[in-house]
Design an enzyme around this catalytic site. Structure first.
Site, mmCIF file in Angstrom:
data_model
loop_
_atom_site.group_PDB
_atom_site.id
_atom_site.type_symbol
_atom_site.label_atom_id
_atom_site.label_comp_id
_atom_site.label_asym_id
_atom_site.label_seq_id
_atom_site.Cartn_x
_atom_site.Cartn_y
_atom_site.Cartn_z
ATOM 1 N N LYS A 113 -21.875 2.401 19.692
ATOM 2 C CA LYS A 113 -22.881 2.781 18.692
ATOM 3 C C LYS A 113 -24.227 3.099 19.333
ATOM 4 C CE LYS A 113 -20.893 1.028 14.483
ATOM 5 N NZ LYS A 113 -21.047 0.375 13.214
ATOM 6 N N LYS A 196 -11.634 6.884 16.302
ATOM 7 C CA LYS A 196 -11.433 6.133 15.058
ATOM 8 C C LYS A 196 -11.990 6.899 13.854
ATOM 9 C CE LYS A 196 -14.268 2.697 13.830
ATOM 10 N NZ LYS A 196 -14.724 1.613 12.973
ATOM 11 N N LYS A 199 -17.185 6.162 9.094
ATOM 12 C CA LYS A 199 -18.173 6.697 8.140
ATOM 13 C C LYS A 199 -19.220 7.529 8.856
ATOM 14 C CE LYS A 199 -18.417 2.300 5.660
ATOM 15 N NZ LYS A 199 -18.632 1.222 6.636
HETATM 16 N N1 AQP Z 1 -10.568 3.641 11.274
HETATM 17 C C1 AQP Z 1 -10.320 2.395 10.859
HETATM 18 N N2 AQP Z 1 -9.061 1.918 10.818
HETATM 19 C C2 AQP Z 1 -8.790 0.651 10.389
HETATM 20 N N3 AQP Z 1 -9.761 -0.197 9.952
HETATM 21 C C3 AQP Z 1 -11.031 0.250 9.964
HETATM 22 N N4 AQP Z 1 -12.202 -0.320 9.591
HETATM 23 C C4 AQP Z 1 -13.220 0.553 9.793
HETATM 24 N N5 AQP Z 1 -12.746 1.699 10.288
HETATM 25 C C5 AQP Z 1 -11.388 1.545 10.408
HETATM 26 C C6 AQP Z 1 -12.305 -1.666 9.063
HETATM 27 O O1 AQP Z 1 -13.054 -1.610 7.853
HETATM 28 C C7 AQP Z 1 -13.775 -2.830 7.720
HETATM 29 C C8 AQP Z 1 -15.183 -2.533 7.324
HETATM 30 O O2 AQP Z 1 -15.817 -1.805 8.344
HETATM 31 P P1 AQP Z 1 -17.396 -1.692 8.302
HETATM 32 O O3 AQP Z 1 -17.820 -0.876 7.165
HETATM 33 O O4 AQP Z 1 -17.996 -3.022 8.347
HETATM 34 O O5 AQP Z 1 -17.833 -1.000 9.627
HETATM 35 P P2 AQP Z 1 -17.128 -0.237 10.742
HETATM 36 O O6 AQP Z 1 -15.980 -0.978 11.302
HETATM 37 O O7 AQP Z 1 -18.197 0.076 11.732
HETATM 38 O O8 AQP Z 1 -16.599 1.027 9.951
HETATM 39 P P3 AQP Z 1 -16.988 2.515 10.110
HETATM 40 O O9 AQP Z 1 -16.385 3.277 9.031
HETATM 41 O O10 AQP Z 1 -16.673 2.956 11.504
HETATM 42 O O11 AQP Z 1 -18.530 2.519 9.849
HETATM 43 P P4 AQP Z 1 -19.687 3.099 10.713
HETATM 44 O O12 AQP Z 1 -19.332 4.511 10.980
HETATM 45 O O13 AQP Z 1 -20.885 2.901 9.844
HETATM 46 O O14 AQP Z 1 -19.712 2.280 11.965
HETATM 47 C C9 AQP Z 1 -13.650 -3.600 9.041
HETATM 48 O O15 AQP Z 1 -12.699 -4.648 8.864
HETATM 49 C C10 AQP Z 1 -13.125 -2.572 9.981
HETATM 50 O O16 AQP Z 1 -12.296 -3.162 10.978
#
Ligand code: AQP
Length: 334
Positions: A113, A196, A199
């Site tokens: 990040k 991955k 968002k």
């Molecule tokens: N691609 C993924 N596959 C499986 N699980 C996923 N999670 C996120 N992306 C995937 C799971 O969703 C939960 C919540 O995630 P989060 O919103 O706390 O943040 P994150 O993991 O950082 O998700 P994003 O979408 O990648 O957000 P951004 O882009 O803002 O960093 C967690 O249990 C995560 O494992």
């Protein structure tokens, strides 16, 4: 000691996607029958990267609406947002004094990040895992359903619990177990099978959002990157075919069957046949959730009331844990 309490959270950082659903939220729903569950919209974590203040409160409601629309029952499980329960940040400070710089330096999510601009990353982004450990341990939670990407942070939570117990000569914090299950624990981008689904990916094409219409879902699946080969008949044939493996994994997870089952049905057939079947399944599973989310979002005061009531119930669990932590470290007399 509590033996079966689940805690997990989702950040209100933008539109929720299929990875959040299959890696986390659907599992949250399933666990309700066997565990006491606490599900949190982790708004303080969202602040580790800049958020538009006008959008943050609404994104928080939207995650709560997604929880409920997906099937989390706010009467039995606790749904609330993190910033309403002060114990999270209070315990996080204690953990910032327990965790070691070397531990945090190893966290791959910070490196991803922060990217090349490490010096410009917020200190909150660096210490995020301490707050995540506090989120979980302030409830003495024993199990945490997450996607694969959060596994390292959970190992750090265990390290913090262990060091705290050791440093203060107590058996207070449990060692949490990650619950990572299903056929899609790491859903990949539709554009690039090696990154991955996220968002924060600038490409809308890379992910299926909770709020996508049936047409948008079908269009994104049609345009998803694939290779020219037909699907193999055995899982071993997916080796080195990241995009194909991702789509088959998504299908298996949604249909609640194994990858082998999907290949037994679609092996030898091309993507021209598989993609429409996948879009139909996605539409069948996701559109009812997004319809229900929309209905819930029409009445924001109802969602706010659920979050407020959830926060009261959460504080009733976390505040005594925080008090005991304060006693253990000597901030208040035992
Ligand atoms: N691609 C993924 N596959 C499986 N699980 C996923 N999670 C996120 N992306 C995937 C799971 O969703 C939960 C919540 O995630 P989060 O919103 O706390 O943040 P994150 O993991 O950082 O998700 P994003 O979408 O990648 O957000 P951004 O882009 O803002 O960093 C967690 O249990 C995560 O494992």
């Amino acid at each position: 000691m509590i033996s079966n309490r689940v805690f997990s959270g989702v950040q209100p950082t933008g539109s929720l996607h299929l990875g959040n659903y299959l890696g986390a939220i659907r599992n949250f729903v399933d666990l309700q029958s066997d565990y006491e569950c606490i599900y949190c919209v982790v708004d303080l974590h969202a602040l580790t990267q800049w958020q538009d203040p006008a959008e943050l409160a609404n994104n928080t409601r939207e995650v709560a609406a997604a929880f409920i629309a997906a099937g989390i029952d706010p009467e039995t499980s606790i749904i609330f947002n993190q910033s309403r329960v002060a114990a999270h940040t209070q315990v996080a400070w204690i953990f910032s004094c327990v965790a070691r710089m070397g531990w945090l330096n190893r966290m791959t999510q910070f490196k991803e990040k922060a990217g090349k601009h490490r010096e410009n990353a917020s200190t909150g982004l660096f210490t995020y895992p301490n707050l995540m450990a506090a989120d979980i341990l302030a409830y003495l939670a024993t199990h945490v359903p997450v996607g694969e990407d959060q596994k390292q942070h959970l190992e750090l939570t265990r390290d913090i619990a262990q060091k705290f117990n050791h440093d203060f000569g107590v058996e207070f914090f449990p060692l949490v177990e990650p619950l990572i299950f299903g056929e899609a624990t790491r859903v990949m981008s539709l554009r690039d099978g090696s990154s991955k689904m996220s968002k924060s990916d600038p490409s809308e094409q890379s992910r299926i959002n909770f709020t996508d219409s049936a047409d948008e879902i079908a269009r994104k699946v049609r345009r998803a990157t694939t290779d020219p080969e037909p699907l193999p008949s055995e899982p071993a044939g997916l080796a080195g075919r990241n995009e194909a493996a991702n789509l088959v994994g998504i299908y298996a997870a949604l249909a609640r069957v194994t990858v082998a089952d999907v290949l037994a049905e679609f092996g030898g057939r091309g993507f021209a046949e598989f993609k429409p079947a996948l879009s139909d399944l996605l539409v069948e599973k996701l559109v009812p959730i997004s319809d229900q989310m929309r209905r819930l979002m029409d009445d924001p005061s109802h969602i706010d009331a659920i979050l407020a009531q959830g926060a009261d119930r959460a504080a009733a669990v976390a505040d005594p844990v925080r008090d005991r932590v304060y006693e253990i470290v000597g901030l208040i007399p035992a």
